[in-house]
Structure formats: structure tokens, C-alpha cells
Design an enzyme around this catalytic site. Structure first.
Site, PDB file in Angstrom:
ATOM      1  N   GLY B  72       0.734  -1.317  -0.156  1.00  0.00           N
ATOM      2  CA  GLY B  72      -0.078   0.086   0.002  1.00  0.00           C
ATOM      3  C   GLY B  72       0.764   1.357  -0.104  1.00  0.00           C
ATOM      4  N   CYS B 130       0.193   0.791  -9.442  1.00  0.00           N
ATOM      5  CA  CYS B 130       0.427   0.076  -7.826  1.00  0.00           C
ATOM      6  C   CYS B 130      -1.220  -0.645  -7.754  1.00  0.00           C
ATOM      7  CB  CYS B 130       0.484   0.914  -6.904  1.00  0.00           C
ATOM      8  SG  CYS B 130       0.300   0.110  -5.441  1.00  0.00           S
ATOM      9  N   THR B 193       3.412  -5.571 -10.617  1.00  0.00           N
ATOM     10  CA  THR B 193       3.003  -6.676 -10.282  1.00  0.00           C
ATOM     11  C   THR B 193       1.743  -7.008 -11.265  1.00  0.00           C
ATOM     12  OG1 THR B 193       2.023  -5.583  -8.363  1.00  0.00           O
ATOM     13  CG2 THR B 193       4.172  -6.342  -8.160  1.00  0.00           C
TER      14      THR B 193
END
Lengths: 255, 314
Positions: B72, B130, B193
Site C-alpha cells: 500500500g 500500483c 506486479t
């Protein structure tokens, strides 16, 4: 913090499903403090990928020992190591117990299950400091108990097969009124449930208490940010288990 | 002696192996374990304007040949970065790319403006990918118009290299690559990712507190290679390949499919010196094969059909 290719010396079973792995690691053995840990690469390839963290159980001369239960792929791989193997070890890591503090005279060491792991090294240091020592262990049953390299040991088991029937915290509660511990401080390690109960016990009686936590982590020294521990108050909401811990004053954290 | 250096947007990098954002801290944490000056560059942990606490535990879990994370974007914020981390970064020679994350376009601009006042930084990598934050992150990275808009707003604010870090969680990464190239990005980092999930069957619960997280590590390398291959064929600007690089061979695969450089990520958690070992391995490969410049590997893939079998997996 160093990274060493460490020769495995031995893996021995010391209790049911409980193993001590001894390895040659001079730089870690000579600098480790009680409550610190190492992060061990258990495989050369990517299975398992991440290192696995273990408290240092004992350190003497050029060798270190860790103690573990086989609970998954990483610990199974370690259990199968032999003196032909080398493991890559990163350590010593983390914030140790403050055993050097002058703020107590009696150290009450409390280990639940494999929470015994940091206690022998703590015992050695406390003995050299001339502190009074009491050790309280809790285990599921007698076959899981690891009582070596400790002093003044009292035990409890969940099933009553050895010592008092109950938890380590129950045992501590029963001992406290009968003993004359001068200026005690608790140093504990164990499952979260036990630490929570112990924390309440200690805070209610105003006994200082440091606990060593266990949890998932990747790097072991603060770069992955993967191991937050919730703080009760302070400037930040979280501390990192690997770097700010694994040892925390129980009053600082929310378990 | 093989030439290992290369440049992006006028900045010279000593070799083609960089360390990925979020896997090497702010540079100082690993300095006792590895000579950071042997890295191509350090890319810092993502920085936002204000410090971010990050997500509740559990944040990480290992999965087959990889790991899921949901950190996060925990970070100290750009101001503390300048006061606490810049002094160390001034003492090292390797290039430093600062990664910027934000929840609004204005925030990206504000963070970059703060960093522009300091001469030490060699460029910016913009995290629009993200998967673990509610605002910004993937909501930007999977929106081509938004990704282009962020690039357009940042471009005039700096002459330093602007590198847009893209997500693989889109159907065609080439469309995003073209969009940022058209807005003046100097390079593309690919990939961030992949969205993933792990389940604890005993508790019937997701392992991660945010339910899903970002998958990284060797498990994602084939996906990352395909995305880098696709992106690098779509644009003229350099593509920096990321995804599961563990060995020099892995890195060479990325260079061959079109990456100008690579980033080592998850492996830094296992071995903080992995990047240096990989950089040395690429150089050794070139010397062994009489290749004068590591750049000669870039895009050198021979895509003609070959029916002979690669035996290393057998």
C-alpha cells in the site's frame, strides 16, 4: 548485519517435531544479541523463494543454533539439511530484548511452545549480568517441551502431562503471589494469543514486559515493508516487526 | 572488455541492471551488504507528497516461485526523503531514479517539483500501476487517457528522464506504451506486479488484508517477457524490463526480447546483491560470446521458427 554462506553442522530432533539446526557462522555468533534473529535461504533455486526467519536459540564460539517446528515447505527443507549442506544466512537482525537494562532485578522468561527459542541465549546473558532468573514454559504436552539450557524452570502443559495443567500465563499467575521476585520484568515469546493474555496480565499488575513477535516477512531488515505491527499510539500507525521488533514493549503494540 | 554503459534521456548508466522500486528501500538500507556503486541505478521506494502508513497486516505471502504483496505504498513522504535519505545518496556514485506515486495528477506534479530542486536525482519513474491502493495506482494505470494525461502534465516540469512504469493488468500494454511515448516520456518500465490472490482454506479467508495483491517473483517472468516484447516493438523509446529476474540468464532474455535495461525486484529481498551478480553475469556472457557491447543483446531475438528443443528445462 552480514550475509554468510554457513556450513550446516547438524540437525537434531530435541522434542516432538522440534529440531535444532546448528551452523557455522562466526560473525553472527559473535555479534548476536538475545531476541535477534537470522533470515535463512533454505533453497538455492526459487522453491521456496523467500528466506525464513528464526530466532537465535544459542550461540557459542563460531556456531549458532536455531530451533524450529516443521510446519511447511521451508522448515521441511531445513529439517532435511545435513553436514554436507551450506545455507545462506543473513543476520543478526532486529531489535533485541533490553536485557542490559538496570530497570529490573528478576528476569521472568516466558516461552509458549516454540517461543522458547530466544530464551537460552537470554539466560546466558542474564546469568552473566547477575540477574535473578525464573523461566516459565508452556507446551501442548510434555513431548513438545524443550527445557535445555535454561534455569529455574517451571512448566505447564495444556493436557497436564507435565507440570501444571494450563497455559504459561496461568502458571505465571499461580506463581506470582507465592514468589518474592524483586523488581521483576517479563521477557516473553510465543503465539499471539498467549502474548495477548500475558500482556494484559503484565499491564494489569504494572509489571514491565517485552515480547518477541513472529510473523510473515520477506527481507528481514526493513526494505520490503511486509511486516507491519500495529502501534497503540505514537507518530506512526505501524512499526516493522523485522527492524523495530521482533521485540516490543507490550504497552507499545496492539496484538 | 565489454561495454556495459548506456544512456536514457541524456543520463549515463554504468550498466543495464537497476534495482526496482520498493525492493531496495531508499538505497541506504542495503549498503552494508552490497556495493551499490556496482548497480546500474537505484530506483527508490515510491514517494508520495505526505508519508503513507501502508496497508494493515497481512501484507505479504509466498506463492509458488513468487510472492504476493499488498504494502500500500508505505513511504516516508518526499520531505523526509530529502532530509533523511538525500545525505546518503550524495555519498554514492550510481544514478538515482526517484519513483513517484500519487493519488491525484496534482500530487504527482507537486512531488516532482520538490525533487526538481535537488541536483542529485537523475530521473523519475512514475508509478501509475500500483495494484494495492484505492486512489491512483491501477485506476490510473489501466486508463490510457489518464496515463497519457499524467505524462503530459509532468513532461514540461523536468528536463530529466521521465520513465512511466506500466501495469501488465491490461489487454494491450502496447497501447499504453504508445500513449506515453506520444506525450514525451523518455522510457517505459514494464511491468509492475500482476493482480493475484491467496486463500487460507482453514479460515476461509483471503490471506492478504486487501484480498488481492500484486504478484511478483520468478512466477511472473514469462508474462513479463511477453509484455516487454509487445511494448518494445510498439515504441522507439527504451523499455526497461521487470518481472521475476533472478539470474543473468533471465536478464539476458529480457534484453533479447527488446528491453534496453532491466530491473531486479523481488530477488533483492532474498539477496540484496542479486543486481550486482546479474550485472556481472551479463558482462561475462558477452565476453564469452565475443559481444563487444551489452547493448548488442537488446532486441537481438531471432524470432524465426526453430524446431530444435531448448533442453535446459528438461
Amino acid at each position: 548485519m552480514v550475509q554468510e554462506q554457513s556450513q550446516v553442522i547438524s540437525v537434531s530432533e530435541v522434542a516432538r517435531n522440534t529440531y535444532v539446526l546448528r551452523f557455522h557462522s562466526p560473525r553472527i555468533a559473535r555479534s548476536v544479541l538475545a531476541g535477534q534473529f537470522v533470515n535463512i535461504a533454505v533453497a538455492d533455486d526459487c522453491d521456496p523463494l523467500l528466506r525464513r526467519p528464526f530466532s537465535i536459540y544459542r550461540a557459542h564460539g563460531d556456531t549458532c543454533e536455531i530451533i524450529f517446528n516443521v510446519v511447511g515447505k521451508g522448515t521441511l527443507a531445513l529439517q532435511k539439511k545435513s553436514s554436507r549442506d551450506v545455507v545462506n544466512v543473513l543476520g543478526p537482525l532486529g531489535t533485541p530484548y533490553s536485557l542490559e537494562s538496570e530497570g529490573f532485578m528478576t528476569a521472568v522468561l516466558v516461552g509458549g511452545g516454540l517461543g522458547v527459542a530466544p530464551l537460552p541465549l537470554s539466560t546466558l546473558i542474564l546469568r552473566n549480568k547477575g540477574k535473578e532468573l525464573v523461566t516459565i514454559l508452556g507446551a501442548r504436552s510434555s513431548e513438545y517441551l524443550v527445557e535445555q539450557h535454561l534455569e529455574n524452570v517451571h512448566v505447564s502443559t495444556d493436557d497436564g502431562t507435565k507440570g501444571m495443567k494450563g497455559t504459561a500465563v496461568d502458571l505465571l499467575a499461580s506463581l506470582l503471589p507465592t514468589q518474592r521476585w524483586k523488581s521483576p520484568k517479563i521477557f516473553a515469546c510465543g503465539p499471539t494469543g498467549m502474548l495477548r493474555a500475558l500482556g494484559k496480565f503484565a499491564v494489569d499488575r504494572n509489571i514491565p514486559c517485552e515480547v518477541s513477535l513472529e510473523g510473515p516477512m520477506a527481507c528481514g531488515f526493513g526494505i520490503c515493508q511486509g511486516c507491519p505491527v500495529e502501534l497503540v499510539d505514537g507518530r506512526s500507525r505501524y512499526a516493522l516487526m523485522c527492524k523495530d521488533g521482533p521485540v516490543f514493549d507490550i504497552r507499545r503494540i496492539s496484538l | 572488455m565489454t561495454k556495459t554503459s548506456f544512456s536514457i534521456g541524456g543520463v549515463q548508466f554504468p550498466n543495464r541492471v537497476l534495482v526496482a522500486s520498493g525492493t531496495f528501500g531508499y538505497g541506504d538500507e542495503c549498503s552494508s551488504l552490497v556495493d551499490v556503486n556496482k548497480l546500474g541505478a537505484i530506483i527508490t521506494k515510491s514517494l508520495s507528497m505526505n508519508p503513507r502508513e501502508g496497508n494493515p497486516p497481512t501484507r505479504i505471502v509466498e506463492t509458488p516461485s513468487g510472492m504476493l504483496n499488498s504494502i500500500g505504498l508505505a513511504n516516508i513522504g518526499v520531505e523526509r526523503f530529502i532530509t533523511e535519505k538525500l545525505p546518503f545518496l550524495e555519498t554514492i556514485q550510481c544514478p538515482v531514479i526517484v519513483n513517484i506515486a500519487a493519488s491525484t495528477v496534482d500530487e504527482y506534479c507537486a512531488v516532482l517539483d520538490v525533487l526538481e530542486e535537488h541536483s542529485r536525482f537523475d530521473g523519475y519513474e512514475i508509478n501509475v500501476s500500483c495494484p494495492n491502493v484505492k486512489e491512483g495506482g491501477l485506476s490510473f494505470g489501466t486508463d490510457r487517457v489518464m496515463t497519457a494525461e499524467i505524462t503530459r502534465r509532468l513532461r514540461p516540469r523536468t528536463k530529466r528522464p521521465l520513465i512511466m512504469k506500466l501495469t501488465p493488468n491490461v489487454a494491450f500494454i502496447s497501447e499504453f506504451a504508445r500513449a506515453v511515448e506520444a506525450e514525451g516520456a523518455d522510457a517505459i518500465s514494464a511491468v509492475n506486479t500482476l493482480i493475484g490472490m491467496a486463500v487460507d482454506v482453514q479460515k476461509r479467508k483471503p490471506v492478504l488484508s486487501t484480498v488481492t495483491g500484486g504478484l511478483s517473483g520468478p512466477a511472473i517472468k514469462p508474462v513479463a517477457l511477453a509484455k516487454v516484447y509487445e511494448a518494445s516493438r510498439a515504441v522507439k523509446i527504451p523499455v526497461i524490463g521487470i518481472g521475476g529476474i533472478r539470474t543473468a540468464t533471465d536478464a539476458i532474455e529480457f534484453l533479447m526480447v527488446g528491453a534496453t535495461a532491466v530491473q531486479v525486484g523481488t530477488m533483492n529481498f532474498v539477496d540484496p546483491s542479486a543486481g550486482v551478480t546479474i550485472a556481472e553475469g551479463i558482462q561475462a556472457f558477452c565476453e564469452e560470446h565475443g559481444i563487444p557491447d551489452t547493448g548488442d543483446l537488446v532486441g537481438s531475438l531471432d524470432a524465426r521458427v526453430d524446431s530444435s528443443v531448448l533442453t535446459s528445462w528438461l
